[in-house]
Design a protein around this motif. Structure first.
Motif, PDB file in Angstrom:
ATOM      1  N   GLY A  12      26.638  64.721  41.597  1.00  0.00           N
ATOM      2  CA  GLY A  12      25.028  64.705  41.446  1.00  0.00           C
ATOM      3  C   GLY A  12      24.712  66.226  41.526  1.00  0.00           C
ATOM      4  N   SER A  13      24.243  66.703  40.137  1.00  0.00           N
ATOM      5  CA  SER A  13      23.994  68.235  40.466  1.00  0.00           C
ATOM      6  C   SER A  13      22.770  68.539  41.299  1.00  0.00           C
ATOM      7  CB  SER A  13      23.704  68.747  39.004  1.00  0.00           C
ATOM      8  OG  SER A  13      22.700  67.815  38.067  1.00  0.00           O
ATOM      9  N   GLN A  14      22.012  67.525  41.627  1.00  0.00           N
ATOM     10  CA  GLN A  14      20.667  67.880  42.690  1.00  0.00           C
ATOM     11  C   GLN A  14      20.966  67.143  43.944  1.00  0.00           C
ATOM     12  OE1 GLN A  14      18.284  70.020  41.644  1.00  0.00           O
ATOM     13  NE2 GLN A  14      19.336  70.374  39.656  1.00  0.00           N
ATOM     14  N   MET A  15      21.388  65.967  43.957  1.00  0.00           N
ATOM     15  CA  MET A  15      21.308  65.206  44.992  1.00  0.00           C
ATOM     16  C   MET A  15      22.384  65.559  45.785  1.00  0.00           C
ATOM     17  SD  MET A  15      20.735  61.430  43.456  1.00  0.00           S
ATOM     18  CE  MET A  15      20.565  60.357  44.904  1.00  0.00           C
ATOM     19  N   SER A  49      31.097  72.210  33.868  1.00  0.00           N
ATOM     20  CA  SER A  49      31.419  73.796  34.129  1.00  0.00           C
ATOM     21  C   SER A  49      30.571  74.404  34.940  1.00  0.00           C
ATOM     22  CB  SER A  49      31.919  74.486  32.590  1.00  0.00           C
ATOM     23  OG  SER A  49      32.844  73.882  32.143  1.00  0.00           O
ATOM     24  N   ALA A  50      29.123  74.355  34.571  1.00  0.00           N
ATOM     25  CA  ALA A  50      27.967  74.861  35.236  1.00  0.00           C
ATOM     26  C   ALA A  50      27.920  74.334  36.586  1.00  0.00           C
ATOM     27  CB  ALA A  50      26.621  74.606  34.651  1.00  0.00           C
ATOM     28  N   ALA A  52      30.745  73.781  38.915  1.00  0.00           N
ATOM     29  CA  ALA A  52      32.165  73.751  39.393  1.00  0.00           C
ATOM     30  C   ALA A  52      32.116  74.273  40.726  1.00  0.00           C
ATOM     31  CB  ALA A  52      32.910  74.995  38.466  1.00  0.00           C
ATOM     32  N   GLU A  53      31.337  75.331  41.361  1.00  0.00           N
ATOM     33  CA  GLU A  53      31.057  75.966  42.392  1.00  0.00           C
ATOM     34  C   GLU A  53      30.632  74.603  43.445  1.00  0.00           C
ATOM     35  OE1 GLU A  53      28.729  79.482  44.729  1.00  0.00           O
ATOM     36  OE2 GLU A  53      28.878  79.538  42.685  1.00  0.00           O
ATOM     37  N   LEU A  54      29.378  73.949  43.179  1.00  0.00           N
ATOM     38  CA  LEU A  54      29.113  72.706  43.806  1.00  0.00           C
ATOM     39  C   LEU A  54      29.994  71.829  44.128  1.00  0.00           C
ATOM     40  CD1 LEU A  54      26.636  71.072  45.442  1.00  0.00           C
ATOM     41  CD2 LEU A  54      26.118  70.560  42.929  1.00  0.00           C
ATOM     42  N   ALA A  55      30.987  71.525  43.093  1.00  0.00           N
ATOM     43  CA  ALA A  55      32.014  70.398  43.243  1.00  0.00           C
ATOM     44  C   ALA A  55      33.042  71.125  44.043  1.00  0.00           C
ATOM     45  CB  ALA A  55      32.735  70.657  41.919  1.00  0.00           C
ATOM     46  N   GLU A  56      33.451  72.395  44.272  1.00  0.00           N
ATOM     47  CA  GLU A  56      34.365  72.701  45.401  1.00  0.00           C
ATOM     48  C   GLU A  56      33.655  72.497  46.583  1.00  0.00           C
ATOM     49  OE1 GLU A  56      37.298  73.789  44.828  1.00  0.00           O
ATOM     50  OE2 GLU A  56      37.524  74.110  42.582  1.00  0.00           O
ATOM     51  N   ALA A  57      32.458  72.994  46.936  1.00  0.00           N
ATOM     52  CA  ALA A  57      31.799  72.937  48.012  1.00  0.00           C
ATOM     53  C   ALA A  57      31.652  71.431  48.561  1.00  0.00           C
ATOM     54  CB  ALA A  57      30.460  73.432  47.967  1.00  0.00           C
ATOM     55  N   VAL A  58      31.407  70.702  47.848  1.00  0.00           N
ATOM     56  CA  VAL A  58      31.510  69.067  47.972  1.00  0.00           C
ATOM     57  C   VAL A  58      32.785  68.678  48.647  1.00  0.00           C
ATOM     58  CG1 VAL A  58      31.278  66.941  46.992  1.00  0.00           C
ATOM     59  CG2 VAL A  58      29.537  68.336  46.781  1.00  0.00           C
ATOM     60  N   THR A  59      33.992  69.268  47.786  1.00  0.00           N
ATOM     61  CA  THR A  59      35.261  68.938  48.250  1.00  0.00           C
ATOM     62  C   THR A  59      35.496  69.483  49.619  1.00  0.00           C
ATOM     63  OG1 THR A  59      36.085  69.014  45.891  1.00  0.00           O
ATOM     64  CG2 THR A  59      37.644  69.280  47.422  1.00  0.00           C
ATOM     65  N   ALA A  60      35.044  70.591  49.893  1.00  0.00           N
ATOM     66  CA  ALA A  60      35.359  71.112  50.970  1.00  0.00           C
ATOM     67  C   ALA A  60      34.724  70.284  52.302  1.00  0.00           C
ATOM     68  CB  ALA A  60      34.646  72.549  51.113  1.00  0.00           C
ATOM     69  N   ASP A  61      33.363  69.965  51.967  1.00  0.00           N
ATOM     70  CA  ASP A  61      32.759  69.031  52.948  1.00  0.00           C
ATOM     71  C   ASP A  61      33.549  67.619  53.391  1.00  0.00           C
ATOM     72  OD1 ASP A  61      30.743  71.108  53.363  1.00  0.00           O
ATOM     73  OD2 ASP A  61      29.135  70.448  52.231  1.00  0.00           O
ATOM     74  N   ILE A  62      33.861  67.290  52.078  1.00  0.00           N
ATOM     75  CA  ILE A  62      34.337  65.849  52.370  1.00  0.00           C
ATOM     76  C   ILE A  62      35.720  66.039  53.127  1.00  0.00           C
ATOM     77  CG2 ILE A  62      35.752  64.120  51.054  1.00  0.00           C
ATOM     78  CD1 ILE A  62      33.599  64.382  48.998  1.00  0.00           C
ATOM     79  N   ALA A  63      36.512  67.249  52.958  1.00  0.00           N
ATOM     80  CA  ALA A  63      37.807  67.452  53.742  1.00  0.00           C
ATOM     81  C   ALA A  63      37.430  67.657  55.402  1.00  0.00           C
ATOM     82  CB  ALA A  63      38.299  68.899  53.320  1.00  0.00           C
TER      83      ALA A  63
END
Length: 533
Positions: A12-15, A49-50, A52-63
């Motif tokens: 979710g690019s906003q949520m 692609s735009a 990608a940084e948010l996706a990495e941050a979400v991955t870290a929070d889930i970890a």
């Protein structure tokens, strides 16, 4: 032993945006991993692609909150995430390439995030079983600022497990079919199946529909019922516009269809909107479309394909969004062969083609249609119309006999009821009114005999084979085919054709005799009655 649970979702690019107070906000992708009763072993997360940084941050929070969850990121870019065809094609390619193992893992499809188009595409891919899983919907808490993960719901799209829902769909379909038949409890199996197909098609498409069949078979009434069905389901916003193309000639044809501007021709004293413009947003029924000239056909083709046309005398295009239902009693394919009808137009309107059988092909439906016409008469005149028992039996015996031509089909039936009910004292039809009407029908049918003609013989034999048949044999064959078309079965047709010789006891098996006659022309009963094949 519990099988691994795999969730597939879209970032979710906003949520899903984080930030300093991210743990106080509800973030669907992160919070789906915070439910005690939902263990996510692996999360397949799609992102552009735009982001990608948010996706990495979400991955870290889930970890941090769910160490047992493994997140795998998949980069998938859409030029327009709201373009249905692009999104569906991209997700379909992704799903086809994904190594699903449904025997070893359970799959959930998270449809809370992403654009509405992406959510719809995930739904469709799950419903069609390209995605072998169940839908997962996450729900925000009442207060989003208290770190509550909210709730979740799992939806299984196997409707076979939901008998009430399946029955509701079936009930709605039956109601639509009954509506198209004007509530008439028809008994002809082939006709009922035809109406079921039309109901299914009319409910999902705005593509042209072609209704073929003999004059009086009910094409106009069915076209109006299709419009009313779509209107009741809020699938159409405009009006029903009808035009009989057989009444058009010359400039009047172009003007009636496409309209004209003032001064376009002698007598054009003011602008006029044609039926194509009048049907904008609605349904246009062009009856006897085969009677249009080639020029009108060419302009109609463009109007169907591009939704634009030029009124007569105008240099400014008019746009109109309409659904076309066309009717004809002609063999348009034969007309294409002779150059009378455009092949490209036929290809465009023949996507959904349905042939309505004549009354002679639906003799078991005569009785319910008789009751329908009696009810219509009663509504028009404000008083009851009915038969005495003996009179009703006499009329139905005549009406269902193999030699009853019904050349005008349902128009003949409606006219017969109108005459009998009007002449009957108090609207109660007796044997007297029935006998008078039967004599009138016999006289009318004998003066306008029902012929098969070369169109049907061409359909049965083909042009080359028909050309090899002597004119004498062609006349005889046409009469045989006419009788067979009106009969219920081979034996019924044989009894009619060989009635005289049977009385003289010269024929022991009428059906076999007829079968052998048809074989002379390489024809079988199923060729004339394909619905019985």
């Amino acid at each position: 032993m519990r099988r691994p649970t795999v969730v597939l979702g879209i970032l979710g690019s906003q949520m899903d945006i984080g930030g300093r107070n991210r743990w106080d906000r509800w973030r669907p992708t992160v919070d789906l991993c915070r439910h005690d009763d939902l263990i996510v072993d692996r999360l397949e997360l799609i992102h552009g692609s735009a982001h990608a940084e948010l996706a990495e941050a979400v991955t870290a929070d889930i970890a941090q909150i769910s160490p047992e969850t493994r997140v795998r990121l998949h980069r998938l870019d859409f030029a327009d995430p709201w373009a249905f065809e692009e999104v569906y094609a991209g997700l379909l390619d992704f799903v086809r390439a994904y190594p699903f193992r449904p025997d070893d893992e359970d799959y959930l499809v998270h449809i809370t995030t992403g654009t509405h188009v992406q959510q719809i595409c995930l739904f469709l891919l799950t419903e069609s079983r390209y995605l072998p899983g169940r839908l997962l919907q996450t729900i925000p808490p009442a207060r989003r600022d208290q770190g509550d993960p909210g709730a979740h719901a799992i939806i299984d799209l196997d409707l076979a497990r939901y008998a009430p829902i399946a029955e509701r769909f079936a009930e709605d379909a039956r109601a639509g079919e009954s509506f198209l038949k004007a509530g008439i409890a028809t008994r002809n199996a082939a006709f009922n199946e035809l109406i079921a197909q039309i109901e299914q098609v009319a409910g999902v498409t705005r593509a042209p529909i072609l209704l073929t069949g003999p004059t009086g078979a009910g094409k106009t009434r069915l076209a109006r019922k299709i419009f009313e069905l779509k209107q009741n389901r809020h699938q159409i916003r405009g009006t029903f516009v009808e035009l009989n193309c057989a009444t058009l000639r010359g400039d009047a044809a172009m003007s009636a269809l496409f309209g004209h501007v003032r001064g376009a021709f002698t007598g054009a004293v003011r602008d006029r909107a044609g039926v194509l413009k009048m049907a904008d947003g609605g349904l246009l029924f062009l009856d006897e479309i085969g009677e249009l000239g080639l020029d009108e056909q060419a302009m109609l083709l463009r109007a169907i394909e591009d939704r634009v046309f030029l009124p007569v005398g105008s240099d400014r295009e008019i746009r109109s969004e309409f659904q076309l239902v066309a009717g004809t009693n002609r063999d348009l394919r034969a007309d294409v062969t002779t150059g009378r009808f455009r092949e490209d137009l036929l290809a465009r309107i023949d996507l959904w083609s349905f042939r309505l059988p004549g009354l002679r092909e639906r003799r078991e439906d005569l009785e319910p249609n008789l009751d329908y016409e009696l009810e219509r008469w009663s509504q028009r005149h404000g008083r009851k119309a009915s038969f005495y028992g003996q009179a009703r039996a006499a009329f139905l015996k005549f009406a269902t006999a193999s030699d009853a031509a019904w050349s005008g089909n349902f128009r003949d039936l409606a006219a017969a009821v109108e005459r009998m009910a009007t002449l009957a004292p108090g609207g109660r039809i007796s044997v007297r009114e029935v006998e008078a009407e039967l004599a009138r029908l016999r006289a009318a049918w004998s003066s306008t005999p029902v012929n098969v003609g070369d169109d049907q013989l061409t359909r049965l034999l083909g042009k080359e084979r028909l050309a090899e048949v002597d004119p004498f044999d062609r006349v005889q064959l046409a009469e045989v085919v006419r009788v067979c078309s009106a009969a219920r079965n081979l034996s019924d047709a044989g009894r009619t054709l060989f009635a005289a010789s049977r009385l003289r006891k010269r024929s022991s098996n009428d059906a076999d005799r007829l079968r052998k006659y048809l074989q002379r022309f390489d024809l079988e009963w199923a060729d004339i009655h394909p619905e019985d094949a």
